[in-house]
Design a protein around this motif. Structure first.
Motif, PDB file in Angstrom:
ATOM      1  N   VAL A  79      48.550  44.474  42.543  1.00 45.03           N
ATOM      2  CA  VAL A  79      49.832  43.772  42.691  1.00 45.03           C
ATOM      3  C   VAL A  79      49.640  42.442  43.406  1.00 45.03           C
ATOM      4  O   VAL A  79      50.155  41.394  42.964  1.00 45.03           O
ATOM      5  CB  VAL A  79      50.852  44.651  43.443  1.00 45.03           C
ATOM      6  CG1 VAL A  79      52.062  43.823  43.883  1.00 45.03           C
ATOM      7  CG2 VAL A  79      51.321  45.798  42.563  1.00 45.03           C
ATOM      8  N   LEU A  80      48.890  42.452  44.503  1.00 45.93           N
ATOM      9  CA  LEU A  80      48.691  41.224  45.270  1.00 45.93           C
ATOM     10  C   LEU A  80      47.907  40.177  44.477  1.00 45.93           C
ATOM     11  O   LEU A  80      48.243  38.989  44.492  1.00 45.93           O
ATOM     12  CB  LEU A  80      47.976  41.537  46.586  1.00 45.93           C
ATOM     13  CG  LEU A  80      48.809  42.277  47.636  1.00 45.93           C
ATOM     14  CD1 LEU A  80      47.979  42.562  48.876  1.00 45.93           C
ATOM     15  CD2 LEU A  80      50.066  41.482  48.001  1.00 45.93           C
ATOM     16  N   THR A  81      46.864  40.607  43.786  1.00 46.45           N
ATOM     17  CA  THR A  81      46.081  39.652  42.992  1.00 46.45           C
ATOM     18  C   THR A  81      46.872  39.156  41.787  1.00 46.45           C
ATOM     19  O   THR A  81      46.746  37.989  41.395  1.00 46.45           O
ATOM     20  CB  THR A  81      44.753  40.273  42.523  1.00 46.45           C
ATOM     21  OG1 THR A  81      45.010  41.522  41.845  1.00 46.45           O
ATOM     22  CG2 THR A  81      43.827  40.532  43.696  1.00 46.45           C
ATOM     23  N   HIS A  82      47.681  40.028  41.200  1.00 51.60           N
ATOM     24  CA  HIS A  82      48.541  39.622  40.085  1.00 51.60           C
ATOM     25  C   HIS A  82      49.489  38.516  40.547  1.00 51.60           C
ATOM     26  O   HIS A  82      49.653  37.488  39.868  1.00 51.60           O
ATOM     27  CB  HIS A  82      49.337  40.825  39.565  1.00 51.60           C
ATOM     28  CG  HIS A  82      50.022  40.572  38.272  1.00 51.60           C
ATOM     29  ND1 HIS A  82      49.678  41.199  37.095  1.00 51.60           N
ATOM     30  CD2 HIS A  82      51.048  39.743  37.940  1.00 51.60           C
ATOM     31  CE1 HIS A  82      50.448  40.781  36.115  1.00 51.60           C
ATOM     32  NE2 HIS A  82      51.296  39.896  36.600  1.00 51.60           N
ATOM     33  N   LEU A 114      42.828  32.384  30.325  1.00 50.02           N
ATOM     34  CA  LEU A 114      42.165  32.587  31.609  1.00 50.02           C
ATOM     35  C   LEU A 114      42.999  33.471  32.531  1.00 50.02           C
ATOM     36  O   LEU A 114      42.448  34.290  33.280  1.00 50.02           O
ATOM     37  CB  LEU A 114      41.895  31.235  32.282  1.00 50.02           C
ATOM     38  CG  LEU A 114      40.802  30.379  31.644  1.00 50.02           C
ATOM     39  CD1 LEU A 114      40.679  29.047  32.383  1.00 50.02           C
ATOM     40  CD2 LEU A 114      39.466  31.114  31.668  1.00 50.02           C
ATOM     41  N   ASP A 115      44.307  33.307  32.488  1.00 48.91           N
ATOM     42  CA  ASP A 115      45.212  34.138  33.285  1.00 48.91           C
ATOM     43  C   ASP A 115      45.025  35.614  32.946  1.00 48.91           C
ATOM     44  O   ASP A 115      44.866  36.462  33.839  1.00 48.91           O
ATOM     45  CB  ASP A 115      46.658  33.697  33.019  1.00 48.91           C
ATOM     46  CG  ASP A 115      47.679  34.643  33.618  1.00 48.91           C
ATOM     47  OD1 ASP A 115      47.870  34.599  34.842  1.00 48.91           O
ATOM     48  OD2 ASP A 115      48.288  35.428  32.850  1.00 48.91           O
ATOM     49  N   GLN A 116      45.019  35.934  31.657  1.00 50.82           N
ATOM     50  CA  GLN A 116      44.847  37.327  31.240  1.00 50.82           C
ATOM     51  C   GLN A 116      43.444  37.841  31.558  1.00 50.82           C
ATOM     52  O   GLN A 116      43.274  38.990  31.971  1.00 50.82           O
ATOM     53  CB  GLN A 116      45.133  37.454  29.740  1.00 50.82           C
ATOM     54  CG  GLN A 116      46.578  37.217  29.358  1.00 50.82           C
ATOM     55  CD  GLN A 116      47.538  38.162  30.066  1.00 50.82           C
ATOM     56  OE1 GLN A 116      47.295  39.366  30.133  1.00 50.82           O
ATOM     57  NE2 GLN A 116      48.614  37.622  30.611  1.00 50.82           N
ATOM     58  N   VAL A 117      42.443  36.990  31.394  1.00 53.86           N
ATOM     59  CA  VAL A 117      41.063  37.394  31.707  1.00 53.86           C
ATOM     60  C   VAL A 117      40.933  37.738  33.184  1.00 53.86           C
ATOM     61  O   VAL A 117      40.315  38.750  33.551  1.00 53.86           O
ATOM     62  CB  VAL A 117      40.070  36.283  31.318  1.00 53.86           C
ATOM     63  CG1 VAL A 117      38.688  36.572  31.895  1.00 53.86           C
ATOM     64  CG2 VAL A 117      39.982  36.161  29.804  1.00 53.86           C
ATOM     65  N   LEU A 118      41.517  36.923  34.056  1.00 58.74           N
ATOM     66  CA  LEU A 118      41.440  37.184  35.491  1.00 58.74           C
ATOM     67  C   LEU A 118      42.128  38.492  35.862  1.00 58.74           C
ATOM     68  O   LEU A 118      41.615  39.272  36.677  1.00 58.74           O
ATOM     69  CB  LEU A 118      42.073  36.024  36.267  1.00 58.74           C
ATOM     70  CG  LEU A 118      41.279  34.720  36.294  1.00 58.74           C
ATOM     71  CD1 LEU A 118      42.085  33.614  36.974  1.00 58.74           C
ATOM     72  CD2 LEU A 118      39.951  34.917  37.015  1.00 58.74           C
ATOM     73  N   HIS A 119      43.288  38.744  35.271  1.00 63.61           N
ATOM     74  CA  HIS A 119      43.980  40.016  35.528  1.00 63.61           C
ATOM     75  C   HIS A 119      43.108  41.194  35.111  1.00 63.61           C
ATOM     76  O   HIS A 119      42.994  42.202  35.840  1.00 63.61           O
ATOM     77  CB  HIS A 119      45.306  40.063  34.761  1.00 63.61           C
ATOM     78  CG  HIS A 119      46.367  39.157  35.311  1.00 63.61           C
ATOM     79  ND1 HIS A 119      46.685  39.106  36.642  1.00 63.61           N
ATOM     80  CD2 HIS A 119      47.195  38.277  34.684  1.00 63.61           C
ATOM     81  CE1 HIS A 119      47.666  38.230  36.827  1.00 63.61           C
ATOM     82  NE2 HIS A 119      47.987  37.717  35.658  1.00 63.61           N
ATOM     83  N   LEU A 120      42.497  41.096  33.948  1.00 60.00           N
ATOM     84  CA  LEU A 120      41.668  42.192  33.439  1.00 60.00           C
ATOM     85  C   LEU A 120      40.407  42.376  34.282  1.00 60.00           C
ATOM     86  O   LEU A 120      39.972  43.518  34.507  1.00 60.00           O
ATOM     87  CB  LEU A 120      41.304  41.940  31.979  1.00 60.00           C
ATOM     88  CG  LEU A 120      42.473  41.929  30.991  1.00 60.00           C
ATOM     89  CD1 LEU A 120      41.972  41.689  29.580  1.00 60.00           C
ATOM     90  CD2 LEU A 120      43.248  43.240  31.045  1.00 60.00           C
ATOM     91  N   VAL A 121      39.816  41.271  34.745  1.00 64.66           N
ATOM     92  CA  VAL A 121      38.628  41.365  35.597  1.00 64.66           C
ATOM     93  C   VAL A 121      38.959  42.110  36.884  1.00 64.66           C
ATOM     94  O   VAL A 121      38.193  42.966  37.346  1.00 64.66           O
ATOM     95  CB  VAL A 121      38.072  39.954  35.906  1.00 64.66           C
ATOM     96  CG1 VAL A 121      37.048  40.011  37.042  1.00 64.66           C
ATOM     97  CG2 VAL A 121      37.430  39.366  34.663  1.00 64.66           C
ATOM     98  N   VAL A 122      40.110  41.802  37.475  1.00 64.39           N
ATOM     99  CA  VAL A 122      40.532  42.491  38.695  1.00 64.39           C
ATOM    100  C   VAL A 122      40.697  43.990  38.440  1.00 64.39           C
ATOM    101  O   VAL A 122      40.239  44.831  39.233  1.00 64.39           O
ATOM    102  CB  VAL A 122      41.847  41.900  39.234  1.00 64.39           C
ATOM    103  CG1 VAL A 122      42.416  42.779  40.355  1.00 64.39           C
ATOM    104  CG2 VAL A 122      41.633  40.484  39.734  1.00 64.39           C
ATOM    105  N   ILE A 123      41.326  44.339  37.319  1.00 63.12           N
ATOM    106  CA  ILE A 123      41.539  45.753  36.989  1.00 63.12           C
ATOM    107  C   ILE A 123      40.212  46.470  36.800  1.00 63.12           C
ATOM    108  O   ILE A 123      40.020  47.602  37.275  1.00 63.12           O
ATOM    109  CB  ILE A 123      42.417  45.866  35.722  1.00 63.12           C
ATOM    110  CG1 ILE A 123      43.845  45.403  36.030  1.00 63.12           C
ATOM    111  CG2 ILE A 123      42.433  47.301  35.193  1.00 63.12           C
ATOM    112  CD1 ILE A 123      44.733  45.310  34.813  1.00 63.12           C
ATOM    113  N   VAL A 124      39.272  45.828  36.126  1.00 63.12           N
ATOM    114  CA  VAL A 124      37.947  46.436  35.912  1.00 63.12           C
ATOM    115  C   VAL A 124      37.229  46.645  37.244  1.00 63.12           C
ATOM    116  O   VAL A 124      36.661  47.716  37.498  1.00 63.12           O
ATOM    117  CB  VAL A 124      37.097  45.564  34.968  1.00 63.12           C
ATOM    118  CG1 VAL A 124      35.650  46.060  34.944  1.00 63.12           C
ATOM    119  CG2 VAL A 124      37.682  45.583  33.563  1.00 63.12           C
TER     120      VAL A 124
END
Length: 251
Positions: A79-82, A114-124
């Motif tokens: 949530v915070l990183t999002h 890039l926005d979606q990639v960063l979200h996915l990287v955090v989740i991984v």
């Protein structure tokens, strides 16, 4: 795998299904005072889904179900990183434009990806650090399948729209009926996804033919580069639909 599947579905649900127009406008603002609070509310919309899925899994006594502490810590981080990514996204666009030497109409597309990639990287990363079991289960496969469907329909929708706007095709000057293409594209990708999943690949030609038939006169007239707009959008939609169907079969 279960924790990853839950966080991924929560992200796609938040960004593509329940994001309001106000939140989308806030993302485009460069004023922190205007957007930090609404975007925090947007990020927090992941909480009910994650908590709900955790409660269902707990009540059903799903095997190898992550502990409440694991869910809590991972949810706070995501949530915070999002929120942080969304708050800084628009302000980073000038830097992105200069660094990659982009045209103004290309910046939103690259920024979106890039926005979606960063979200996915955090989740991984969060799932890798806090997840205790990466074995595939029935519930994780269902959650991943839901994520694939949402991404195929809605991630692709925004991507194709931004991609077309990044080209010099005068998309804004197209006839109003061309805007229906986004709704048609959703149904088209859903049909292609289902046909690929059920091994009816040959039937995709029927879907493509029906769509082309309804736009034949507009393509023939080619007003404001409509033919190019239609061709590029249709090919991208076809690619995303086939890719979604293939991923569903892998799951």
């Amino acid at each position: 795998m279960t924790l990853f599947a839950i966080l991924l579905l929560a992200h796609f649900w938040t960004d593509f299904l329940i994001q309001s127009d106000q939140m989308a406008r806030c993302k485009r603002s460069t004023k922190l005072a205007v957007k930090w609070y609404p975007l925090l509310g947007h990020a927090l919309t992941q909480v009910p889904m994650v908590v709900g899925i955790w409660l269902i899994g707990t009540l059903l006594r799903v095997a190898n179900w992550p502990f409440l502490e694991t869910f809590g810590i991972s949810l706070i981080i995501v949530v915070l990183t999002h929120w942080l990514i969304d708050v800084t996204k628009q302000n980073c666009q000038p830097i992105l434009k200069r660094a990659l030497r982009l045209k103004p109409n290309q910046v939103p597309l690259i920024s979106y990806v890039l926005d979606q990639v960063l979200h996915l990287v955090v989740i991984v990363i969060v799932s890798q650090l806090l997840g205790t079991n990466w074995q595939s289960t029935t519930i994780s496969r269902w959650l991943l399948a839901a994520s694939v469907i949402i991404a195929t329909l809605y991630f692709a929708d925004y991507f194709i729209s931004l991609f077309l706007k990044s080209l010099d095709l005068n998309v804004e000057r197209l006839p109003d009926r061309a805007q229906l293409g986004r709704h048609i594209g959703l149904l088209e990708r859903l049909a292609i996804l289902l046909l690929c999943y059920t091994n009816n690949v040959a039937s995709i030609a029927v879907v493509v033919a029906i769509k082309a038939l309804t736009r034949f006169r507009a393509i023939e007239a080619n007003e404001h580069h409509f033919a190019e707009y239609y061709l590029i959008g249709s090919l991208l939609s076809l690619i995303f639909g086939c890719l979604g169907g293939y991923l569903l079969k892998l799951i």
